[in-house]
Design a protein around this motif. Structure first.
Motif, PDB file in Angstrom:
ATOM      1  N   THR A 192       0.479  -0.791  -0.034  1.00 20.50           N
ATOM      2  CA  THR A 192      -0.081  -0.093   0.067  1.00 20.50           C
ATOM      3  C   THR A 192       0.949   1.059  -0.097  1.00 20.50           C
ATOM      4  O   THR A 192       0.231   1.876  -0.167  1.00 20.50           O
ATOM      5  CB  THR A 192      -0.967   0.309   1.756  1.00 20.50           C
ATOM      6  OG1 THR A 192      -0.542   0.464   2.147  1.00 20.50           O
ATOM      7  CG2 THR A 192      -1.671  -1.146   1.123  1.00 20.50           C
ATOM      8  N   SER A 197       3.806   1.777  -4.971  1.00 21.32           N
ATOM      9  CA  SER A 197       2.890   2.726  -6.030  1.00 21.32           C
ATOM     10  C   SER A 197       4.600   2.714  -7.859  1.00 21.32           C
ATOM     11  O   SER A 197       3.384   2.144  -8.797  1.00 21.32           O
ATOM     12  CB  SER A 197       2.183   3.336  -5.477  1.00 21.32           C
ATOM     13  OG  SER A 197       1.780   4.321  -6.596  1.00 21.32           O
ATOM     14  N   THR A 201       3.416   1.530 -11.395  1.00 22.17           N
ATOM     15  CA  THR A 201       3.569   1.986 -12.406  1.00 22.17           C
ATOM     16  C   THR A 201       5.017   2.059 -13.234  1.00 22.17           C
ATOM     17  O   THR A 201       4.693   2.019 -14.486  1.00 22.17           O
ATOM     18  CB  THR A 201       3.656   3.125 -12.025  1.00 22.17           C
ATOM     19  OG1 THR A 201       2.220   3.507 -11.225  1.00 22.17           O
ATOM     20  CG2 THR A 201       3.208   4.103 -13.238  1.00 22.17           C
TER      21      THR A 201
ATOM     22  N   TYR B 115      -3.132   2.333  -9.716  1.00 22.24           N
ATOM     23  CA  TYR B 115      -2.251   2.678  -8.578  1.00 22.24           C
ATOM     24  C   TYR B 115      -1.717   4.465  -8.253  1.00 22.24           C
ATOM     25  O   TYR B 115      -1.934   5.001  -7.434  1.00 22.24           O
ATOM     26  CB  TYR B 115      -0.510   1.924  -8.638  1.00 22.24           C
ATOM     27  CG  TYR B 115      -0.334   1.068  -8.355  1.00 22.24           C
ATOM     28  CD1 TYR B 115      -0.616   0.620  -6.945  1.00 22.24           C
ATOM     29  CD2 TYR B 115      -0.449   0.030  -9.459  1.00 22.24           C
ATOM     30  CE1 TYR B 115      -0.306  -0.635  -6.585  1.00 22.24           C
ATOM     31  CE2 TYR B 115      -0.992  -1.293  -9.737  1.00 22.24           C
ATOM     32  CZ  TYR B 115      -0.743  -1.890  -8.182  1.00 22.24           C
ATOM     33  OH  TYR B 115      -0.438  -3.164  -7.417  1.00 22.24           O
ATOM     34  N   GLU B 116      -2.138   5.143  -9.472  1.00 19.71           N
ATOM     35  CA  GLU B 116      -2.466   6.901  -9.293  1.00 19.71           C
ATOM     36  C   GLU B 116      -3.361   6.983  -8.817  1.00 19.71           C
ATOM     37  O   GLU B 116      -3.209   7.782  -7.473  1.00 19.71           O
ATOM     38  CB  GLU B 116      -2.303   6.919 -10.818  1.00 19.71           C
ATOM     39  CG  GLU B 116      -0.660   7.236 -11.601  1.00 19.71           C
ATOM     40  CD  GLU B 116       0.191   7.438 -10.975  1.00 19.71           C
ATOM     41  OE1 GLU B 116       0.356   8.834 -10.188  1.00 19.71           O
ATOM     42  OE2 GLU B 116       1.378   7.270 -11.407  1.00 19.71           O
ATOM     43  N   LYS B 118      -5.289   5.463  -6.497  1.00 21.00           N
ATOM     44  CA  LYS B 118      -4.869   5.260  -4.460  1.00 21.00           C
ATOM     45  C   LYS B 118      -3.778   6.280  -4.128  1.00 21.00           C
ATOM     46  O   LYS B 118      -4.609   6.651  -3.112  1.00 21.00           O
ATOM     47  CB  LYS B 118      -4.329   3.445  -5.220  1.00 21.00           C
ATOM     48  CG  LYS B 118      -4.960   2.802  -4.300  1.00 21.00           C
ATOM     49  CD  LYS B 118      -3.508   1.786  -3.606  1.00 21.00           C
ATOM     50  CE  LYS B 118      -4.471   0.652  -4.450  1.00 21.00           C
ATOM     51  NZ  LYS B 118      -4.008  -0.505  -4.078  1.00 21.00           N
ATOM     52  N   HIS B 119      -3.438   6.783  -5.208  1.00 18.46           N
ATOM     53  CA  HIS B 119      -2.415   7.839  -4.327  1.00 18.46           C
ATOM     54  C   HIS B 119      -2.892   9.548  -4.544  1.00 18.46           C
ATOM     55  O   HIS B 119      -2.206   9.554  -3.176  1.00 18.46           O
ATOM     56  CB  HIS B 119      -0.888   7.845  -4.714  1.00 18.46           C
ATOM     57  CG  HIS B 119      -0.455   6.517  -3.694  1.00 18.46           C
ATOM     58  ND1 HIS B 119       0.477   7.009  -2.586  1.00 18.46           N
ATOM     59  CD2 HIS B 119      -0.173   4.745  -4.124  1.00 18.46           C
ATOM     60  CE1 HIS B 119       0.735   5.709  -1.881  1.00 18.46           C
ATOM     61  NE2 HIS B 119       0.850   4.910  -2.760  1.00 18.46           N
TER      62      HIS B 119
END
Lengths: 272, 272
Positions: A192, A197, A201, B115-116, B118-119
């Motif tokens: 997480t 992250s 990517t 992922y983007e 998520k952040h």
């Protein structure tokens, strides 16, 4: 063309000569009480195969927004090969109307997403950028650049054709590589965390470069020789990943892999 | 409660005792021809302030999807402070229905976006992840993980409150830094290229780290001393950027900046 139900003054539900349902636009076409035969000269535009659930949506959207939305979707179908149904015109019009409404309230899509969307969906993004220019010009407003990405995501969302069948394969490759790093470096990665992250990517773009046979190449390549000596264990891990994926990549790709693996090994992101 | 219009067998448009319009759900409530008084015991759920344009959408969405959507939006309002109107329940339900329809057709959001998102929107993403679990469990389906990001983006899109006022400020900082690199390194950067996109994303996260006073810190920090010697011009540029932004950052942040600047200077991405 037989009008069977009026939606508003200028929009009606009709049955054409072949018995098909069609939404018809035309100035004042909704003034007469149906059923009645409307002269074809009164009709400016027709939509076939519209989900009737959207009739209410049509009724409340200003015609100039429908106009712009139609042009955008026509353009998208032309560029992307008939991917969108008439319904998309209406959901997109609804989307544009909402974007205009909130224009003074907030910027809704953050900057990095704009760049990600641009690279993940280059073809759709071209439509999105042209769409934003069209909206701003035609409706005399100034929606922010981010709206281009928002429109693009709408088009991605409502496209009918398969867009990314490789996504599942890539997810399993990512899992495999992640598990390998955990074993090799004897760590447990926090999935997480921010670094994971960024790593995910990076890997995704790497998979894409592998598929298209492209390598990154810049001044950075020279750094690699230095790193190889300084981080032998991480270097071994990177080389092993290259072998697992059964691909070739140049020193610069190895360099990034080393940097990312080192980041994953930082204290905040894993448990040893 | 007075029913004034039936939407389908189980949904009607009503006027409550205070004269307000309300959409009411209840088994068989739409069977009787309006207007009529419906006993309150028949009503299972009510929605106030619904845009009537959505009546058609309501009519065609299965009740279990409305149920799930209601629960998701209730949850979002609880977690994020009453950001969503009843209309969002309906647009989200429409969105979920479409996601289910295309489930076997495509995976529609690519992995990095997951992922983007998520952040960038951690709070909304928590709702999105819980929403996906709820949908899959309640409707006995298996939508892919990416749908959590798709639902999150829907919530971001339709949220009423200001989410990212700092985005404009960040865009101008990015422009400033980009122009500086072009002058300093005597290049013209291709803003549509992949490396610029990754650079922009990196800078955005860097701005965020500056704002929250966080630095990246890992094994990579040691690399910096090597790079400083090997790329003196790029190093000077990175230091100057630090001064332009008027912030402190550690050697590892400088390291990434050097790597990114070097990438921007690669032949494919700039004109000298």
């Amino acid at each position: 063309m037989r009008v069977v139900k009026n939606i508003n003054n200028n929009v009606s539900l009709c049955i054409d000569s072949q018995g098909r349902e069609v939404i018809a636009f035309g100035k004042g076409i909704g003034f007469t009480r149906p059923p009645y035969e409307v002269p074809l000269t009164m009709i400016q535009r027709t939509f076939y195969n519209v989900n009737q659930a959207y009739l209410g949506v049509i009724a409340q959207i200003p015609e100039e927004i429908i106009d712009v939305s139609t042009e955008i979707v026509d353009n998208a179908n032309q560029q992307l090969g008939d991917r969108y149904s008439a319904n998309v015109i209406l959901t997109l019009a609804d989307h544009i109307q909402f974007a205009i409404k909130r224009q003074h309230e907030q910027v809704h899509l953050k900057l990095p997403l704009l760049y990600e969307v641009k690279h993940l969906y280059p073809n759709e993004m071209k439509i999105g950028i042209a769409a934003l220019a069209l909206i701003n010009n035609r409706l005399s407003i100034q929606l922010p650049e981010e709206e281009a990405a928002s429109i693009t995501l709408h088009l991605v969302d409502y496209g009918n054709k398969e867009i990314n069948p490789s996504s599942i394969k890539e997810k399993s490759k990512l899992t495999k590589v992640t598990e390998f790093i955990e074993t090799q470096m004897n760590i447990k990665i926090d999935k997480t965390g921010f670094n994971y992250s960024r790593f995910a990517t990076h890997m995704y773009y790497l998979f894409e470069r592998i598929d298209t046979d492209k390598n990154i190449s810049s001044e950075n390549e020279k750094m690699f020789e230095l790193l190889k000596v300084q981080y032998p264990k991480t270097y071994d891990c990177a080389i092993a990943i290259k072998n697992i994926l059964n691909v070739e990549f140049n020193d610069e790709e190895l360099l990034y892999l080393i940097i990312h693996i080192n980041r994953l090994c930082s204290r905040e992101d894993c448990y040893r």
